[in-house]
Design a protein around this motif. Structure first.
Motif, PDB file in Angstrom:
ATOM      1  N   PHE A   2      61.569  69.436  26.057  1.00 51.78           N
ATOM      2  CA  PHE A   2      60.395  70.021  25.398  1.00 51.78           C
ATOM      3  C   PHE A   2      59.266  70.125  26.406  1.00 51.78           C
ATOM      4  O   PHE A   2      59.297  69.484  27.457  1.00 51.78           O
ATOM      5  N   ASN A   3      58.283  70.960  26.091  1.00 54.55           N
ATOM      6  CA  ASN A   3      57.183  71.106  27.037  1.00 54.55           C
ATOM      7  C   ASN A   3      55.796  71.067  26.393  1.00 54.55           C
ATOM      8  O   ASN A   3      54.791  71.355  27.026  1.00 54.55           O
ATOM      9  N   GLN A   4      55.750  70.747  25.105  1.00 52.02           N
ATOM     10  CA  GLN A   4      54.461  70.532  24.454  1.00 52.02           C
ATOM     11  C   GLN A   4      54.591  69.351  23.505  1.00 52.02           C
ATOM     12  O   GLN A   4      55.537  69.304  22.719  1.00 52.02           O
ATOM     13  N   VAL A   5      53.657  68.430  23.583  1.00 47.04           N
ATOM     14  CA  VAL A   5      53.749  67.242  22.740  1.00 47.04           C
ATOM     15  C   VAL A   5      52.417  66.989  22.053  1.00 47.04           C
ATOM     16  O   VAL A   5      51.351  67.094  22.664  1.00 47.04           O
ATOM     17  N   GLU A   6      52.513  66.668  20.774  1.00 47.40           N
ATOM     18  CA  GLU A   6      51.298  66.364  20.026  1.00 47.40           C
ATOM     19  C   GLU A   6      51.551  65.145  19.151  1.00 47.40           C
ATOM     20  O   GLU A   6      52.677  64.924  18.685  1.00 47.40           O
ATOM     21  N   TYR A   9      56.616  66.671  18.076  1.00 42.85           N
ATOM     22  CA  TYR A   9      55.524  66.046  17.333  1.00 42.85           C
ATOM     23  C   TYR A   9      55.855  64.589  17.031  1.00 42.85           C
ATOM     24  O   TYR A   9      56.988  64.272  16.646  1.00 42.85           O
ATOM     25  N   PHE A  10      54.863  63.759  17.206  1.00 44.11           N
ATOM     26  CA  PHE A  10      54.969  62.381  16.726  1.00 44.11           C
ATOM     27  C   PHE A  10      54.192  62.290  15.420  1.00 44.11           C
ATOM     28  O   PHE A  10      53.009  62.644  15.386  1.00 44.11           O
ATOM     29  N   LEU A  11      54.831  61.844  14.355  1.00 44.38           N
ATOM     30  CA  LEU A  11      54.143  61.686  13.075  1.00 44.38           C
ATOM     31  C   LEU A  11      54.040  60.201  12.750  1.00 44.38           C
ATOM     32  O   LEU A  11      55.020  59.462  12.856  1.00 44.38           O
ATOM     33  N   LEU A  60      52.135  69.870   8.072  1.00 49.50           N
ATOM     34  CA  LEU A  60      53.531  70.012   8.500  1.00 49.50           C
ATOM     35  C   LEU A  60      54.082  71.360   8.059  1.00 49.50           C
ATOM     36  O   LEU A  60      54.702  72.080   8.835  1.00 49.50           O
ATOM     37  N   SER A  61      53.855  71.703   6.790  1.00 45.40           N
ATOM     38  CA  SER A  61      54.456  72.943   6.304  1.00 45.40           C
ATOM     39  C   SER A  61      53.786  74.161   6.931  1.00 45.40           C
ATOM     40  O   SER A  61      54.382  75.227   7.026  1.00 45.40           O
ATOM     41  N   LYS A  62      52.549  73.975   7.375  1.00 46.30           N
ATOM     42  CA  LYS A  62      51.843  75.122   7.954  1.00 46.30           C
ATOM     43  C   LYS A  62      52.163  75.300   9.447  1.00 46.30           C
ATOM     44  O   LYS A  62      52.442  76.394   9.906  1.00 46.30           O
ATOM     45  N   ASN A  63      52.135  74.195  10.192  1.00 44.56           N
ATOM     46  CA  ASN A  63      52.180  74.310  11.655  1.00 44.56           C
ATOM     47  C   ASN A  63      53.537  74.075  12.298  1.00 44.56           C
ATOM     48  O   ASN A  63      53.793  74.557  13.381  1.00 44.56           O
ATOM     49  N   ILE A  64      54.370  73.297  11.665  1.00 41.57           N
ATOM     50  CA  ILE A  64      55.597  72.882  12.351  1.00 41.57           C
ATOM     51  C   ILE A  64      56.785  73.689  11.842  1.00 41.57           C
ATOM     52  O   ILE A  64      57.002  73.801  10.635  1.00 41.57           O
ATOM     53  N   LEU A 118      62.721  69.498   8.607  1.00 40.03           N
ATOM     54  CA  LEU A 118      62.322  69.576  10.015  1.00 40.03           C
ATOM     55  C   LEU A 118      63.376  68.888  10.874  1.00 40.03           C
ATOM     56  O   LEU A 118      64.184  68.106  10.377  1.00 40.03           O
ATOM     57  N   ASN A 119      63.315  69.179  12.143  1.00 35.89           N
ATOM     58  CA  ASN A 119      64.307  68.654  13.067  1.00 35.89           C
ATOM     59  C   ASN A 119      63.897  67.250  13.552  1.00 35.89           C
ATOM     60  O   ASN A 119      63.310  67.100  14.614  1.00 35.89           O
ATOM     61  N   VAL A 120      64.206  66.254  12.723  1.00 35.24           N
ATOM     62  CA  VAL A 120      63.834  64.875  13.078  1.00 35.24           C
ATOM     63  C   VAL A 120      64.875  64.315  14.031  1.00 35.24           C
ATOM     64  O   VAL A 120      66.031  64.150  13.655  1.00 35.24           O
ATOM     65  N   ILE A 121      64.443  64.037  15.267  1.00 30.01           N
ATOM     66  CA  ILE A 121      65.445  63.550  16.210  1.00 30.01           C
ATOM     67  C   ILE A 121      65.507  62.033  16.240  1.00 30.01           C
ATOM     68  O   ILE A 121      66.469  61.456  16.704  1.00 30.01           O
ATOM     69  N   GLU A 122      64.469  61.377  15.735  1.00 31.47           N
ATOM     70  CA  GLU A 122      64.535  59.913  15.682  1.00 31.47           C
ATOM     71  C   GLU A 122      63.493  59.404  14.702  1.00 31.47           C
ATOM     72  O   GLU A 122      62.415  59.968  14.579  1.00 31.47           O
ATOM     73  N   LYS A 123      63.840  58.354  13.975  1.00 32.72           N
ATOM     74  CA  LYS A 123      62.842  57.705  13.131  1.00 32.72           C
ATOM     75  C   LYS A 123      62.693  56.263  13.579  1.00 32.72           C
ATOM     76  O   LYS A 123      63.674  55.559  13.781  1.00 32.72           O
ATOM     77  N   PHE A 124      61.439  55.868  13.739  1.00 33.12           N
ATOM     78  CA  PHE A 124      61.152  54.489  14.116  1.00 33.12           C
ATOM     79  C   PHE A 124      60.427  53.810  12.964  1.00 33.12           C
ATOM     80  O   PHE A 124      59.739  54.472  12.184  1.00 33.12           O
TER      81      PHE A 124
END
Lengths: 329, 197
Positions: free
Chosen positions: A161-165, A78-80, A101-105, A127-133
């Protein structure tokens, strides 16, 4: 409050009313401009997508759309995105984002955040934050869409990964939901397709403007290509991966333009509210003004009346004094 | 006005204005320089009789030399020729019988004309120009030369790293470095093309 003060207030009010009107016109103009951009991007995106679909239908074995194989576990990214500025409205949006976030991720999903607020939120939810920009990456659109498209390209090709939103902190008012877009895998149903109506396009006056002419040429050429008679250079899979990249960028661009339009619409609504309030105020003021004028005129008539009475008794009526009193009252 | 050559920016159609304004300018010629193929010259007024195969080419990065003409039909005004050198990402070129459609599907940088003009003055200089000197025309960290970037890349493609490296963001770094190296090579090709003429 006397009439003079009231009049001044009314002048101020009518100035503000005009000011609000002008602002409304400017916002409307901006909305139109953004809408034009949105339409162009949607046309281009739909054309690209249809073209890729044509190739995919022709050679289904190549799996150009990266459909998940049976038994494959979904791994999501996910990109937030933060709201662009923090005010009363964006606070509501952030709350909505938190709900989502709390419902879907889940904690197995990957998250990449743009901006401080969403990052803090994601960390609170563990959540599993792999990078913050920083948010600036988002504000500079070209770079942003290139960056996200590259991440998707590399991550999906390496089976990370194979799904991106992507989730923006802007509300889509027609659905009362945050703006979300599926970026990978590209799916016919999840892409907001805007078919291009050639006849309508030719009638439209906007055809005069530069971009639509180019967009029009682009669509016409791509629609009429016979894919069986084409040489792909270097090969069709490379073409497909580049084309997907481009479509992803177009979706991001579209979402961002949409967010801008919704923001402008909100501004417009606020201006309208402001105008209504001002109009109410003006009405009140006019009523006040009339009341005071009525009062004044009764005082005046009383004065005149008494003056007549006095003049009946005395030969010299003090008219000058009455005038002075009027002016000072 | 015959249109054999069309250029669009498909991500954001408004960006085309950065290259040229198709209302008042006309495309004359575009040269596409790539890493894998010979330079491709595209003309607006091409002989239409020549039969060609339909071809759709895609490039990660490409150098473009775009020549446009201002006031092409206006007899009272002097036609002005403009040349722009561009580094673009995700470029596609569709060649059909009568049309060449060039689409820029990513970001692009327009190189400052001074860069080329400076190099024109002294051709000897060109031969000695290192890739590092071209660094400042790309948004690259100053402390990293392209040679270093390239070394990093080859490092990355060593067998050991290739299997261990599953972090997307590291991959991303490598990709952008690869792109930068490619772009720098293309800058050299652009300058070389200009001098050859």
């Amino acid at each position: 409050m006397n009439t003079k003060e009231l009049k001044e207030k009314q002048n101020n009010l009518s100035f503000f009313l005009k000011y609000v009107d002008v602002s409304k016109i400017i916002v409307l103009k901006n909305i139109n401009e953004e809408n034009r951009k949105l339409k162009n991007i949607q046309y281009l995106k739909t054309t690209n997508f249809n073209f890729l679909k044509k190739a995919n239908d022709k050679w289904p074995d190549l799996n150009l759309f990266d459909k998940m194989k049976k038994g494959e576990q979904p791994k999501k990214l996910y990109f937030l995105i933060d709201p662009e500025k923090i005010d009363d409205i964006s606070v509501i949006m952030l709350k909505k984002l938190q709900e989502l976030l709390s419902k879907n991720i889940t904690q197995d999903d990957y998250v990449i955040t743009f901006g401080e607020h969403s990052n803090l939120m994601a960390q609170k939810l563990e959540l599993n934050v792999i990078e913050k920009f920083p948010l600036e990456y988002y504000t500079n659109l070209d770079h942003f869409s290139d960056l996200t498209a590259s991440i998707i390209d590399l991550g999906t090709k390496n089976n990370i990964f194979n799904q991106v939103e992507i989730i923006l902190s802007n509300i889509e008012f027609s659905q009362n939901e945050l703006i979300k877009r599926v970026l990978f895998p590209l799916d016919h149903e999840k892409i907001d397709m805007v078919e291009f109506d050639e006849k309508k396009f030719e009638d439209e006056e906007v055809m005069e403007s530069l971009n639509n002419k180019d967009v029009y040429n682009f669509i016409k050429i791509y629609k009429n290509i016979d894919i069986t008679k084409i040489v792909w250079e270097p090969n069709i899979t490379f073409f497909a991966s580049q084309m997907k990249n481009i479509i992803i960028k177009q979706i991001i661009n579209e979402a961002k333009t949409k967010a801008k339009i919704e923001q402008l619409r909100l501004e417009f609504k606020l201006l309208e509210e402001k105008k209504n309030k001002l109009l109410e105020k003006q009405e009140l003021l006019i009523r006040n003004f009339n009341r005071i004028r009525k009062e004044e005129s009764t005082i005046q008539s009383l004065l005149l009346h008494s003056a007549f009475k006095v003049s009946e008794q005395e030969p010299m009526p003090p008219l000058m004094n009455i005038k002075d009193n009027k002016g000072g009252s | 006005m015959s249109k054999n050559l069309i250029v669009t920016t498909t991500i954001n159609p408004d960006l085309l204005l950065k290259i040229y304004n198709s209302n008042i300018e006309e495309l004359v010629k575009v040269v596409v320089l790539t890493l894998d193929y010979k330079p491709i010259e595209l003309f607006n007024n091409r002989n239409q009789k020549s039969q060609r195969t339909n071809k759709l080419s895609m490039f990660d990065v490409a150098g473009l030399i775009v020549t446009t003409m201002k006031n092409p039909d206006d007899e009272t005004a002097k036609p002005i020729k403009m040349k722009k050198m561009i580094l673009a990402q995700d470029v596609s070129l569709l060649t059909e019988n009568n049309v060449d459609l060039l689409c820029l599907g990513g970001t692009f940088d327009i190189l400052p004309n001074d860069l080329i003009l400076e190099k024109y003055k002294n051709i000897k200089e060109i031969k000695n120009t290192t890739l590092e000197e071209l660094d400042k025309f790309l948004e690259l960290p100053k402390n990293e030369s392209s040679i270093k970037a390239y070394l990093k890349l080859t490092d990355y493609f060593s067998v050991k790293n290739y299997f261990n490296n599953n972090n997307v963001l590291k991959l991303l770094d490598h990709k952008s470095e690869a792109l930068n190296v490619a772009k720098k090579t293309l800058i050299k090709s652009i300058i070389a093309w200009q001098i050859r003429k």
